[in-house]
Design an enzyme around this catalytic site. Structure first.
Site, PDB file in Angstrom:
ATOM      1  N   ILE A  17       0.836  -1.204   0.000  1.00 19.29           N
ATOM      2  CA  ILE A  17       0.000   0.000   0.000  1.00 19.29           C
ATOM      3  C   ILE A  17       0.871   1.255   0.000  1.00 19.29           C
ATOM      4  O   ILE A  17       0.597   2.218  -0.727  1.00 19.29           O
ATOM      5  CB  ILE A  17      -0.938  -0.017   1.236  1.00 19.29           C
ATOM      6  N   ARG A  37      12.798  -0.259   6.695  1.00 27.25           N
ATOM      7  CA  ARG A  37      14.025  -0.928   7.143  1.00 27.25           C
ATOM      8  C   ARG A  37      14.845  -1.439   5.970  1.00 27.25           C
ATOM      9  O   ARG A  37      16.057  -1.415   5.995  1.00 27.25           O
ATOM     10  CB  ARG A  37      13.662  -2.102   8.073  1.00 27.25           C
ATOM     11  N   ASP A  63      13.654   2.460  10.757  1.00 25.31           N
ATOM     12  CA  ASP A  63      12.844   1.486  11.497  1.00 25.31           C
ATOM     13  C   ASP A  63      11.980   2.310  12.448  1.00 25.31           C
ATOM     14  O   ASP A  63      12.508   2.977  13.350  1.00 25.31           O
ATOM     15  CB  ASP A  63      13.789   0.544  12.264  1.00 25.31           C
ATOM     16  N   VAL A  64      10.662   2.290  12.252  1.00 28.57           N
ATOM     17  CA  VAL A  64       9.802   3.178  13.049  1.00 28.57           C
ATOM     18  C   VAL A  64       9.678   2.743  14.513  1.00 28.57           C
ATOM     19  O   VAL A  64       9.078   3.451  15.312  1.00 28.57           O
ATOM     20  CB  VAL A  64       8.394   3.352  12.427  1.00 28.57           C
ATOM     21  N   TYR A 163      -3.013  -6.884  16.906  1.00 32.65           N
ATOM     22  CA  TYR A 163      -3.245  -6.108  15.675  1.00 32.65           C
ATOM     23  C   TYR A 163      -4.537  -5.293  15.806  1.00 32.65           C
ATOM     24  O   TYR A 163      -4.567  -4.103  15.489  1.00 32.65           O
ATOM     25  CB  TYR A 163      -3.304  -7.054  14.478  1.00 32.65           C
ATOM     26  N   LYS A 167      -4.888  -1.224  15.764  1.00 30.08           N
ATOM     27  CA  LYS A 167      -5.649  -0.520  14.726  1.00 30.08           C
ATOM     28  C   LYS A 167      -6.857   0.230  15.296  1.00 30.08           C
ATOM     29  O   LYS A 167      -7.238   1.274  14.769  1.00 30.08           O
ATOM     30  CB  LYS A 167      -6.064  -1.498  13.615  1.00 30.08           C
TER      31      LYS A 167
HETATM   32  P1  NDP Z   1       3.224  -5.027   3.623  1.00 37.24           P
HETATM   33  O1  NDP Z   1       3.609  -6.073   4.590  1.00 37.24           O
HETATM   34  O2  NDP Z   1       3.128  -5.351   2.192  1.00 37.24           O
HETATM   35  O3  NDP Z   1       4.182  -3.745   3.788  1.00 37.24           O
HETATM   36  C1  NDP Z   1       4.448  -3.254   5.072  1.00 37.24           C
HETATM   37  C2  NDP Z   1       5.391  -2.088   4.949  1.00 37.24           C
HETATM   38  O4  NDP Z   1       5.712  -1.624   6.268  1.00 37.24           O
HETATM   39  C3  NDP Z   1       6.701  -2.464   4.264  1.00 37.24           C
HETATM   40  O5  NDP Z   1       7.062  -1.423   3.405  1.00 37.24           O
HETATM   41  C4  NDP Z   1       7.679  -2.590   5.431  1.00 37.24           C
HETATM   42  O6  NDP Z   1       8.984  -2.229   4.969  1.00 37.24           O
HETATM   43  C5  NDP Z   1       7.118  -1.542   6.398  1.00 37.24           C
HETATM   44  N1  NDP Z   1       7.500  -1.780   7.783  1.00 37.24           N
HETATM   45  C6  NDP Z   1       7.194  -2.822   8.583  1.00 37.24           C
HETATM   46  N2  NDP Z   1       7.759  -2.676   9.788  1.00 37.24           N
HETATM   47  C7  NDP Z   1       8.467  -1.510   9.753  1.00 37.24           C
HETATM   48  C8  NDP Z   1       9.278  -0.817  10.665  1.00 37.24           C
HETATM   49  N3  NDP Z   1       9.513  -1.289  11.905  1.00 37.24           N
HETATM   50  N4  NDP Z   1       9.833   0.357  10.291  1.00 37.24           N
HETATM   51  C9  NDP Z   1       9.606   0.852   9.050  1.00 37.24           C
HETATM   52  N5  NDP Z   1       8.859   0.247   8.120  1.00 37.24           N
HETATM   53  C10 NDP Z   1       8.298  -0.941   8.478  1.00 37.24           C
HETATM   54  O7  NDP Z   1       1.834  -4.455   4.173  1.00 37.24           O
HETATM   55  P2  NDP Z   1       0.667  -3.619   3.475  1.00 37.24           P
HETATM   56  O8  NDP Z   1       1.175  -2.774   2.377  1.00 37.24           O
HETATM   57  O9  NDP Z   1      -0.436  -4.552   3.247  1.00 37.24           O
HETATM   58  O10 NDP Z   1       0.232  -2.719   4.728  1.00 37.24           O
HETATM   59  C11 NDP Z   1       0.471  -1.334   4.840  1.00 37.24           C
HETATM   60  C12 NDP Z   1      -0.393  -0.801   5.968  1.00 37.24           C
HETATM   61  O11 NDP Z   1      -1.770  -1.045   5.681  1.00 37.24           O
HETATM   62  C13 NDP Z   1      -0.120  -1.453   7.323  1.00 37.24           C
HETATM   63  O12 NDP Z   1      -0.201  -0.500   8.349  1.00 37.24           O
HETATM   64  C14 NDP Z   1      -1.251  -2.472   7.450  1.00 37.24           C
HETATM   65  O13 NDP Z   1      -1.528  -2.784   8.781  1.00 37.24           O
HETATM   66  C15 NDP Z   1      -2.375  -1.739   6.756  1.00 37.24           C
HETATM   67  N6  NDP Z   1      -3.444  -2.594   6.258  1.00 37.24           N
HETATM   68  C16 NDP Z   1      -3.195  -3.606   5.362  1.00 37.24           C
HETATM   69  C17 NDP Z   1      -4.223  -4.413   4.926  1.00 37.24           C
HETATM   70  C18 NDP Z   1      -4.034  -5.542   3.968  1.00 37.24           C
HETATM   71  O14 NDP Z   1      -4.959  -6.375   3.802  1.00 37.24           O
HETATM   72  N7  NDP Z   1      -2.929  -5.648   3.265  1.00 37.24           N
HETATM   73  C19 NDP Z   1      -5.606  -4.209   5.399  1.00 37.24           C
HETATM   74  C20 NDP Z   1      -5.752  -3.112   6.309  1.00 37.24           C
HETATM   75  C21 NDP Z   1      -4.710  -2.346   6.721  1.00 37.24           C
HETATM   76  P3  NDP Z   1      10.342  -2.902   5.500  1.00 37.24           P
HETATM   77  O15 NDP Z   1      10.104  -4.361   5.642  1.00 37.24           O
HETATM   78  O16 NDP Z   1      11.349  -2.508   4.452  1.00 37.24           O
HETATM   79  O17 NDP Z   1      10.635  -2.227   6.813  1.00 37.24           O
END
Ligand code: NDP
Length: 267
Positions: A17, A37, A63-64, A163, A167
């Site tokens: 997303i 990250r 890393d958030v 989770y 949320k």
């Molecule tokens: P993905 O798992 O595809 O992507 C997650 C992203 O978050 C990656 O870019 C990852 O990057 C980053 N991330 C994870 N942990 C950290 C961290 N500690 N610091 C910085 N970046 C971090 O998930 P989605 O794209 O599906 O999800 C995006 C958002 O939407 C999330 O908040 C999720 O909860 C929410 N969401 C998703 C849904 C779904 O069905 N997919 C439904 C509803 C909400 P990296 O690994 O490089 O750090």
């Protein structure tokens, strides 16, 4: 060009997303910092977008869950672009955190560690990114904060207490912050997608299939059958809602949580 020269920060902007949002904001003229990250993935993405033109897509490691890395990341954006108009708090993690002892979570799983990671990323990380970025948002009505919640911020799912807690927390955070930042003219909204086709959803389908004792294909078919519109959402659809809220069209909308879920939640 709905976001010409606006400065945006998208956490977790390298895939799923976040990548869809960063891509659309960039196409609409924004300067976009993507922060996560895995900096290699971000760099590849930036190379694709920056080809042959201005370098308006900036990959930054962050890393958030680390306050020091957030501070450095926001500092780098300010050094380069001097302001932040739009913050998209998208970085997130999911996973099973069953409460009852013995509930199946997979080999080597540690629900307590998972609880800490989910809250630290989805909630505390969001708070800290917002705290660092909000002070750099100019007056004048361009300031926007978009927080990724979920339909799991509206209802519960067994086994996903951490989770769901994170949320639901995002929605409360959004409401309070919308009031706090209203005098500054900054709007704050939450996005609540249902199933979106990303790596996170694929992991959720795989885990659900194991728990239900069916194939991933069958679990996905059942999940889609529970959505009134009968399908998962595409990341690009979430990006279009984010663009609407971030653009001038969204200037009077604040404190809201927007379902984007094919009709799964109606409140
Ligand atoms: P993905 O798992 O595809 O992507 C997650 C992203 O978050 C990656 O870019 C990852 O990057 C980053 N991330 C994870 N942990 C950290 C961290 N500690 N610091 C910085 N970046 C971090 O998930 P989605 O794209 O599906 O999800 C995006 C958002 O939407 C999330 O908040 C999720 O909860 C929410 N969401 C998703 C849904 C779904 O069905 N997919 C439904 C509803 C909400 P990296 O690994 O490089 O750090």
């Amino acid at each position: 060009m709905l976001l010409r020269d606006r400065v945006a920060v998208v956490t977790g902007g390298g895939r799923g997303i976040g990548k869809a949002i960063a891509t659309l904001f960039h196409a609409e003229g924004a300067k976009v910092a993507v922060a996560s990250r895995n900096v290699k993935g971000l760099q590849t993405f930036a190379l694709e977008r920056n080809q042959g033109g201005e370098h308006r897509l900036l990959p930054l490691r962050c890393d958030v869950t680390r306050a020091d890395e957030i501070e450095v990341m926001i500092g780098n954006v300010i050094e380069l672009w001097d302001r932040i108009d739009i913050l998209v708090n998208n970085a997130g993690v999911s996973g099973l955190t069953p409460i009852l002892p013995g509930a199946e979570t997979g080999p080597g799983a540690d629900p307590d560690r998972m609880w800490q990671e989910i809250i630290a990323t989805n909630l505390t990380g969001m708070y800290r990114c917002t705290r660092e970025a909000a002070r750099h948002m100019p007056g004048g009505g361009t300031g926007r904060i978009l927080n990724l919640s979920s339909v799991l911020g509206k209802f519960g799912v067994p086994g996903y207490a951490a989770y769901c807690a994170s949320k639901h927390g995002v929605i409360g955070f959004t409401k309070a912050l919308a009031l706090e930042l209203a005098p500054k003219g900054v709007t704050v909204n939450a996005l609540c997608p249902g199933w979106v086709d990303t790596e996170m959803a694929a992991q959720g389908v795989a885990a659900g299939a194991v728990r239900a004792g069916v194939s991933p294909e069958e679990f996905r078919r059942r999940a889609e059958a529970q959505v009134p519109l009968g399908r998962f959402v595409a990341p690009e659809e979430v990006a279009r809602l984010a663009l609407f809220l971030a653009s001038d069209a969204g200037a009077s909308i604040t404190g809201q949580s927007w379902n984007l879920d094919g009709g799964a939640a109606m409140w």
